[in-house]
Design a protein around this motif. Sequence first.
Motif, PDB file in Angstrom:
ATOM      1  N   GLN A   9      -5.238 -51.060 -32.035  1.00 59.89           N
ATOM      2  CA  GLN A   9      -6.483 -50.337 -31.780  1.00 59.89           C
ATOM      3  C   GLN A   9      -7.696 -51.249 -31.913  1.00 59.89           C
ATOM      4  OE1 GLN A   9      -6.976 -46.711 -34.057  1.00 59.89           O
ATOM      5  NE2 GLN A   9      -8.524 -45.958 -32.635  1.00 59.89           N
ATOM      6  N   LYS A  10      -7.706 -52.112 -32.927  1.00 63.98           N
ATOM      7  CA  LYS A  10      -8.831 -53.031 -33.096  1.00 63.98           C
ATOM      8  C   LYS A  10      -8.901 -54.041 -31.954  1.00 63.98           C
ATOM      9  CE  LYS A  10      -9.540 -52.978 -38.118  1.00 63.98           C
ATOM     10  NZ  LYS A  10      -9.517 -53.800 -39.369  1.00 63.98           N
ATOM     11  N   THR A  11      -7.735 -54.481 -31.494  1.00 66.06           N
ATOM     12  CA  THR A  11      -7.698 -55.490 -30.439  1.00 66.06           C
ATOM     13  C   THR A  11      -8.155 -54.940 -29.100  1.00 66.06           C
ATOM     14  OG1 THR A  11      -5.862 -56.604 -31.565  1.00 66.06           O
ATOM     15  CG2 THR A  11      -6.209 -57.158 -29.253  1.00 66.06           C
ATOM     16  N   THR A  12      -7.782 -53.699 -28.826  1.00 66.97           N
ATOM     17  CA  THR A  12      -8.080 -53.097 -27.523  1.00 66.97           C
ATOM     18  C   THR A  12      -9.330 -52.234 -27.513  1.00 66.97           C
ATOM     19  OG1 THR A  12      -6.703 -51.167 -28.033  1.00 66.97           O
ATOM     20  CG2 THR A  12      -5.624 -53.050 -26.969  1.00 66.97           C
ATOM     21  N   PRO A  40      -3.558 -66.536 -26.130  1.00 65.94           N
ATOM     22  CA  PRO A  40      -4.869 -67.146 -25.840  1.00 65.94           C
ATOM     23  C   PRO A  40      -5.102 -68.327 -26.774  1.00 65.94           C
ATOM     24  CG  PRO A  40      -5.121 -65.036 -26.968  1.00 65.94           C
ATOM     25  CD  PRO A  40      -3.680 -65.152 -26.603  1.00 65.94           C
ATOM     26  N   LYS A  41      -5.874 -69.270 -26.341  1.00 71.04           N
ATOM     27  CA  LYS A  41      -6.081 -70.500 -27.104  1.00 71.04           C
ATOM     28  C   LYS A  41      -7.086 -70.337 -28.239  1.00 71.04           C
ATOM     29  CE  LYS A  41      -4.909 -73.397 -23.124  1.00 71.04           C
ATOM     30  NZ  LYS A  41      -3.543 -73.649 -23.589  1.00 71.04           N
ATOM     31  N   GLN A  42      -7.766 -69.196 -28.277  1.00 61.65           N
ATOM     32  CA  GLN A  42      -8.720 -68.938 -29.351  1.00 61.65           C
ATOM     33  C   GLN A  42      -8.788 -67.438 -29.612  1.00 61.65           C
ATOM     34  OE1 GLN A  42     -12.119 -70.678 -27.371  1.00 61.65           O
ATOM     35  NE2 GLN A  42     -12.869 -68.701 -26.665  1.00 61.65           N
ATOM     36  N   LYS A  43      -9.348 -67.075 -30.753  1.00 55.18           N
ATOM     37  CA  LYS A  43      -9.494 -65.664 -31.092  1.00 55.18           C
ATOM     38  C   LYS A  43     -10.479 -65.002 -30.139  1.00 55.18           C
ATOM     39  CE  LYS A  43     -10.279 -62.575 -35.004  1.00 55.18           C
ATOM     40  NZ  LYS A  43     -10.597 -62.485 -36.463  1.00 55.18           N
ATOM     41  N   LEU A  44     -10.128 -63.802 -29.672  1.00 54.22           N
ATOM     42  CA  LEU A  44     -10.940 -63.117 -28.677  1.00 54.22           C
ATOM     43  C   LEU A  44     -11.532 -61.832 -29.237  1.00 54.22           C
ATOM     44  CD1 LEU A  44      -8.528 -63.409 -25.603  1.00 54.22           C
ATOM     45  CD2 LEU A  44     -10.367 -64.988 -26.259  1.00 54.22           C
ATOM     46  N   THR A  45     -12.729 -61.486 -28.793  1.00 55.08           N
ATOM     47  CA  THR A  45     -13.294 -60.176 -29.093  1.00 55.08           C
ATOM     48  C   THR A  45     -12.531 -59.127 -28.279  1.00 55.08           C
ATOM     49  OG1 THR A  45     -14.882 -60.236 -27.277  1.00 55.08           O
ATOM     50  CG2 THR A  45     -15.568 -61.241 -29.374  1.00 55.08           C
ATOM     51  N   GLU A  58     -13.280 -59.545 -24.658  1.00 51.93           N
ATOM     52  CA  GLU A  58     -12.652 -60.749 -24.126  1.00 51.93           C
ATOM     53  C   GLU A  58     -11.145 -60.561 -23.986  1.00 51.93           C
ATOM     54  OE1 GLU A  58     -15.692 -64.168 -25.914  1.00 51.93           O
ATOM     55  OE2 GLU A  58     -13.977 -63.458 -27.103  1.00 51.93           O
ATOM     56  N   PHE A  59     -10.543 -59.845 -24.938  1.00 48.52           N
ATOM     57  CA  PHE A  59      -9.100 -59.628 -24.862  1.00 48.52           C
ATOM     58  C   PHE A  59      -8.756 -58.736 -23.676  1.00 48.52           C
ATOM     59  CE2 PHE A  59      -5.033 -57.684 -25.720  1.00 48.52           C
ATOM     60  CZ  PHE A  59      -4.274 -58.774 -26.165  1.00 48.52           C
ATOM     61  N   ILE A  60      -9.541 -57.717 -23.438  1.00 49.34           N
ATOM     62  CA  ILE A  60      -9.297 -56.835 -22.290  1.00 49.34           C
ATOM     63  C   ILE A  60      -9.364 -57.629 -20.994  1.00 49.34           C
ATOM     64  CG2 ILE A  60     -10.224 -54.889 -20.982  1.00 49.34           C
ATOM     65  CD1 ILE A  60     -11.128 -53.717 -23.727  1.00 49.34           C
ATOM     66  N   SER A  61     -10.353 -58.500 -20.884  1.00 49.19           N
ATOM     67  CA  SER A  61     -10.463 -59.362 -19.701  1.00 49.19           C
ATOM     68  C   SER A  61      -9.260 -60.288 -19.595  1.00 49.19           C
ATOM     69  CB  SER A  61     -11.759 -60.180 -19.776  1.00 49.19           C
ATOM     70  OG  SER A  61     -11.860 -61.068 -18.680  1.00 49.19           O
ATOM     71  N   PHE A  62      -8.856 -60.848 -20.721  1.00 49.75           N
ATOM     72  CA  PHE A  62      -7.680 -61.722 -20.758  1.00 49.75           C
ATOM     73  C   PHE A  62      -6.445 -60.963 -20.274  1.00 49.75           C
ATOM     74  CE2 PHE A  62      -3.901 -63.161 -23.067  1.00 49.75           C
ATOM     75  CZ  PHE A  62      -3.868 -64.520 -22.775  1.00 49.75           C
ATOM     76  N   ALA A  63      -6.246 -59.759 -20.783  1.00 47.01           N
ATOM     77  CA  ALA A  63      -5.083 -58.955 -20.395  1.00 47.01           C
ATOM     78  C   ALA A  63      -5.114 -58.629 -18.911  1.00 47.01           C
ATOM     79  CB  ALA A  63      -5.031 -57.674 -21.230  1.00 47.01           C
ATOM     80  N   ASN A  64      -6.260 -58.275 -18.414  1.00 45.83           N
ATOM     81  CA  ASN A  64      -6.372 -57.915 -16.998  1.00 45.83           C
ATOM     82  C   ASN A  64      -6.017 -59.074 -16.077  1.00 45.83           C
ATOM     83  OD1 ASN A  64      -7.108 -55.194 -17.252  1.00 45.83           O
ATOM     84  ND2 ASN A  64      -9.263 -55.706 -17.542  1.00 45.83           N
ATOM     85  N   HIS A  65      -6.253 -60.290 -16.524  1.00 44.44           N
ATOM     86  CA  HIS A  65      -6.004 -61.458 -15.674  1.00 44.44           C
ATOM     87  C   HIS A  65      -4.663 -62.140 -15.963  1.00 44.44           C
ATOM     88  CE1 HIS A  65     -10.416 -61.121 -15.166  1.00 44.44           C
ATOM     89  NE2 HIS A  65     -10.163 -61.619 -13.971  1.00 44.44           N
TER      90      HIS A  65
END
Length: 230
Positions: free
Chosen positions: A53-56, A196-201, A204-211
């Motif tokens: 929940q915190k990540t997403t 991911p190579k660094q911790k994401l907000t 940022e994580f949602i964008s990472f997941a989408n791509h």
Amino acid sequence: MGQAFYVAGTGTDVGKTFFSCLFMAKYAESNGFRYWKPIQTGAAGTGDTELVQKTTNLPDSFFLKPVYEFQTPASPHYASKQEGKILDPKFLLTALAKERKTNTLVEGAGGVFVPWTEDYLAIRGIGESNLPVVVIGSTELGTINHTLLTLDALTSRFVAVLGFYLVGPENSLQIDNAETIQKLGGAPCLGVTNFPKQKLTPAEFISFANHQFDPNRNVIDTLQNPDDEI
């Protein structure tokens, strides 16, 4: 009517929760999926439900509460014994049956041979739940053996395996790992996503997941058309 599915790992800390975060970030809102970890151990720290929940950054409505929650970071059979609680597989299976035709990602606890009780293994519960399975393996050295063993254990018990997905650090072995497992394991590779190579907000994580997650829609299309794969 939807389709719940079970996320099984080739071991503990192999990446089931990372996969769950990716899936929920990309498909929870657009496809109406919820996250559920029926058995949570090690709840003294941050539980997996809270982590996802915190990540997403998804609201509470996308999450079901664990059926069993233990503070001890150990196998369910040991954690329940240490805390003087009873884990009833029949009660758990009844809860799973109620969600079987809903869009729910069900994350397992540990590997498929983790004991729920002293005489009841997770793999038996997976089979009796009648949920199709996505196996999560690592990208790293050793994953061929671990993933093939897990696939063999499930398919030899006639559990419906939708495929496997590899997650973990990027390395030179991962493409061959995926191809070899698919060739020898009798299940399709649904994809590979590296950490991911660094911790994401959360944004940022949602964008990472989408791509970076499921770019060819193998996971979501298989879930929406399970009869084509089972």
